[in-house]
Write an enzyme that holds these catalytic residues in place. Structure first.
Site, PDB file in Angstrom:
ATOM      1  CG  HIS A  61      29.004  -0.919  -4.885  1.00 20.99           C
ATOM      2  ND1 HIS A  61      28.899  -1.478  -3.297  1.00 20.99           N
ATOM      3  CD2 HIS A  61      28.000  -0.305  -5.240  1.00 20.99           C
ATOM      4  CE1 HIS A  61      27.630  -0.965  -2.945  1.00 20.99           C
ATOM      5  NE2 HIS A  61      26.732  -0.493  -3.911  1.00 20.99           N
ATOM      6  CG  HIS A  86      22.287  -1.243  -6.259  1.00 22.53           C
ATOM      7  ND1 HIS A  86      23.507  -2.214  -6.518  1.00 22.53           N
ATOM      8  CD2 HIS A  86      22.867  -0.458  -5.343  1.00 22.53           C
ATOM      9  CE1 HIS A  86      24.325  -1.786  -5.767  1.00 22.53           C
ATOM     10  NE2 HIS A  86      24.006  -0.656  -5.195  1.00 22.53           N
ATOM     11  CG  ASP A  87      24.752   2.333  -6.761  1.00 26.84           C
ATOM     12  OD1 ASP A  87      23.604   2.806  -6.151  1.00 26.84           O
ATOM     13  OD2 ASP A  87      25.612   1.837  -6.020  1.00 26.84           O
ATOM     14  CD  GLU A  90      21.059   8.458  -7.488  1.00 26.82           C
ATOM     15  OE1 GLU A  90      21.462   9.478  -7.052  1.00 26.82           O
ATOM     16  OE2 GLU A  90      19.775   7.873  -7.585  1.00 26.82           O
ATOM     17  CG  ASP A  91      25.925   6.212  -9.825  1.00 29.52           C
ATOM     18  OD1 ASP A  91      25.362   7.376  -9.241  1.00 29.52           O
ATOM     19  OD2 ASP A  91      26.210   5.195  -9.564  1.00 29.52           O
ATOM     20  CG  ASP A 154      23.632  -0.421  -1.536  1.00 28.19           C
ATOM     21  OD1 ASP A 154      24.914  -0.693  -2.154  1.00 28.19           O
ATOM     22  OD2 ASP A 154      23.017   0.463  -1.624  1.00 28.19           O
TER      23      ASP A 154
HETATM   24 MN    MN Z   1      25.014   0.792  -3.882  1.00 26.28          MN
END
Ligand code: MN
Length: 746
Positions: A61, A86-87, A90-91, A154
């Protein structure tokens, strides 16, 4: 079902990473890959145990998003790194924004942080889609517009892989895409992305329609290709003869826009005449672009007749999002209208990929500027488009939702809550927007942690903290600081309140002077004195007294000159007895609280309290201080409540007699939208319809909004509620409420 094969997956990851590098280098030329590689490795590590819903490794992704960012949007290193990361924050708890900052610097950390903050319907499909909020977030956090561009990439990849989402989530996400992301892409001039987003959204929201149109396009493909060949043949020949270097092809309309056309024109697929457009792209030197395009136009119209009024010249005046092209619609040999688009290669790239492509060409023309500053230039331009579209830009926007943003600024509270205010709002407006009390007591502010004045104009993204003080008080000049009608209204109200308290202070002082000189403090006497001092109303007198510009000596002087003042026998109240025998007014007492302390009613006078202006129909209570008139209050008047708690023994219960012969002073406040003859209509209702006497009428307007304060004589609460109902039927009036507290003259 997805089969996990680590070796194949690793190959695929490497392949996709190479694809990203290719997209990057084809766009910007080869560059130092180290930082990008580092970001890729970090993302791979951070997501290594994670899989997408489809079962594929998660790293696919961010890799795909980065490839869209590099290839389709044409952004550079910073954006590619951010897309890869970008993630991550967050993750994975091991990777904080600080960690990113240390490794990749402030800029990357800022963008990644912005991307992490924006939670849209894809990341949080369980919650309701709050597109409105996301839109605000996007535009507020877009100090660096790359946040929005990466978010678009995204979303595009998420839409491409939406199959693995459950059905109802697909529909939600698709709706959000149509509502928010495709208009954004359009606004930014990213046509290819916009069309793809729209088609994908349609595929999930209206699968049947989507499939039908897709099938029909397929069925008609061969016939269409034949037709186009025949159509372009003479044009091709002539262009070649003229020695023009060109490319000619045809482009099908997106399924979404075919569907939209069918809907708007209420026609079947077969009747949509411009399912495709013929596109002629010429290779042209920058200086010759315009001439070359018109030359092509002339060749096209040599063979086919153009439709009148269908010429669109976006070369002389490009669209605000940068689109340049020449469009014409001509009649084919077989009687079919065909749209022909003529543009240069440079224009074509801009049309497909927006300003990033534009910059690539711009660089060729002004070589002295560095790559990064050119990109910044473009980003700033995009930001301008987002924030303040000029009237030209607005005219072509088919999406008006977004234009709303040009009139608003979005600012944050210290806690990060977002507030929207009309553009032009100041710190003071913000304070009143949060709370009236905060507005009334504010003294200064911190905007983005910097001490700022109350009249500072706010910009989107500002974080505003209001500094307030109990001693803070609205000032006259605030009216010029405030931009919103709301703030102005409250400031005026507060100023009036201040004046009222000054006046009551003056009144009190004057009463003291009168007492000292043994003059009855009656309305009549006060009026006398007021006239003597040359005032047209008592309030001016009270103000002067409060400021000590008029003191006891003036009263004394007045007495000497007009001894009538002293001898005046006017009595402020009337004897209760009188009222009872004549059968109207108040009837006292019903039930004394302390029988022993009961005042001698026969000698008792009563006054209607100015703090609450009770009317027949209101629950009332009487306060009977020894030796003076009984004060009648409403039972729930704050002053009465205080009196009841402090002087319970001096309270008497009271009720109204049933008579309607007497009238009492009451106040009513109305608000609404101002218009011609509003005052006339109000007065007509009061005087004609309800036959009530107006004592004073005060109206204030601020912008379109007006407020009126009316004092008038009514019989009872029924009169007041009837009046309020009648006033509300007047066109433009939104509220009409009784006032309990009001100055005698407003
Ligand atoms: Mn994403």
């Amino acid at each position: 079902m997805y089969e996990v094969d680590p070796i194949l997956e690793n190959k695929e990851i490497v392949k996709r990473y190479r694809g990203l590098l290719r997209a990057w280098s084809s766009n910007k030329g080869l560059r130092d890959k180290n930082k990008v590689r580092e970001a890729f490795e970090l993302a791979k590590e951070a997501h290594k145990t994670m899989r997408r819903r489809s079962g594929e490794p998660y790293i696919y992704h961010p890799l795909e998003v980065a490839r869209i960012v590099a290839g389709d949007i044409g952004l550079g290193e910073t954006a590619i790194i951010c897309a890869l990361l970008h993630d991550v924050v967050e993750d994975n708890a091991d990777y904080s924004t600080d960690f990113i900052r240390k490794k990749f610097g402030e800029k990357v950390a800022y963008i990644v942080d912005g991307l992490t903050k924006i939670k849209d319907g894809y990341e949080r499909p369980e919650s309701s889609v709050q597109a409105e909020n996301i839109k605000k977030m996007l535009l507020t956090l877009s100090d660096d517009v790359r946040v929005i561009l990466i978010k678009l990439a995204d979303r595009l990849h998420n839409m491409r892989t939406l199959d693995s989402m459950p059905d109802y989530k697909q529909k939600n996400i698709a709706a959000e895409t149509i509502y928010l992301y495709s208009p954004l892409a359009h606004r930014l001039g990213l046509y290819a992305i916009k069309s793809e987003l729209e088609d994908l959204a349609l595929k999930y929201t209206e699968p049947e329609i989507y499939n039908t149109i897709a099938l029909k396009l397929q069925e008609t493909e061969i016939a269409r290709a034949k037709f186009i060949q025949k159509f372009i043949h003479p044009i091709k020949r002539d262009l070649t003869l003229k020695g023009i270097s060109f490319e000619i092809d045809s482009r099908e309309k997106s399924i979404f826009s075919i569907y939209k056309k069918m809907q708007v024109k209420e026609i079947p697929f077969e009747e949509v005449f411009d399912i495709f457009a013929v596109r002629i792209i010429v290779d042209s030197a920058f200086e010759l672009e315009k001439i070359n395009c018109w030359q092509v136009y002339s060749i096209v119209t040599d063979h086919y007749n153009p439709k009148l009024n269908r010429l669109r010249d976006w070369i002389s005046t490009p669209k605000a999002n940068g689109y340049e092209s020449l469009h014409t619609t001509v009649m084919s040999q077989t009687g079919q209208w065909v749209e022909v688009q003529i543009r240069t290669r440079r224009m074509h790239e801009i049309a497909e990929r927006g300003y990033a492509a534009h910059w690539k060409y711009k660089q060729l023309t002004d070589k002295d500027k560095s790559q990064e500053s050119g990109l910044d230039l473009w980003l700033r331009k995009v930001q301008e488009i987002l924030r303040s579209p000029d009237s030209n830009a607005l005219s072509f926007l088919d999406d008006i939702k977004l234009t709303l943003f040009s009139d608003e600024v979005f600012v944050f509270t210290p806690k990060g809550e977002i507030k929207s205010l009309p553009a032009g709002s100041t710190v003071l407006d913000f304070a009143y927007n949060i709370h009236t009390h905060l507005g009334n007591t504010c003294i200064a502010s911190k905007v983005n942690r910097k001490l700022s004045p109350l009249n500072l104009k706010l910009k989107s993204g500002d974080q505003v903290e209001i500094i307030s003080s109990k001693k803070g008080n609205p000032k006259e000049e605030w009216l010029s600081y405030a931009f919103t009608a709301r703030a102005k209204t409250y400031i005026k109200e507060a100023l009036r309140e201040q004046q009222r308290s000054v006046m009551s202070e003056g009144r009190h002082k004057l009463e003291g002077y009168f007492n000292e000189l043994s003059i009855k403090f009656s309305r009549h006497n006060v009026n006398r004195f007021s006239e003597y001092q040359g005032f047209s109303n008592q309030n001016e007198l009270f103000l002067k007294v409060a400021k000590d510009e008029i003191d006891i000596n003036h009263v004394r002087q007045c007495c000497l000159e007009h001894d009538t003042l002293i001898n005046e026998d006017f009595r402020a109240g009337r004897s209760l007895n009188q009222f009872n025998t004549s059968g109207h007014g108040v009837e006292l007492p019903a039930r004394p609280t302390r029988p022993t302390m009961m005042p001698d009613l026969d000698n008792l006078e009563f006054t209607i309290s100015h703090c609450c202006h009770p009317l027949p129909g209101d629950d009332i209570v009487g306060y009977a201080p020894a030796g003076s008139a009984l004060q009648v209050h409403r039972t729930n008047c704050p002053e009465a409540i205080e009196l009841m708690t402090r002087y319970a023994n001096k309270m008497v219960y009271a009720r109204w007699s049933n008579s309607h012969l007497n009238t009492f002073l009451a106040g009513i406040k109305t608000t609404g939208i101002d218009r011609k003859s509003m005052i006339f209509d109000i007065i007509q209702v009061i005087s004609e319809k309800l036959a009530l006497n107006i004592r004073s009428f005060h109206i204030e307007t601020s912008g379109d909004i007006f407020e009126s304060y009316i004092s008038l004589y009514v019989h009872d609460t029924i009169d007041i509620s009837r009046l309020s109902e009648e006033l509300k039927t007047i066109n433009g009036i939104s509220t009409a409420v009784r006032m309990y507290k009001f100055a005698l003259n407003f």
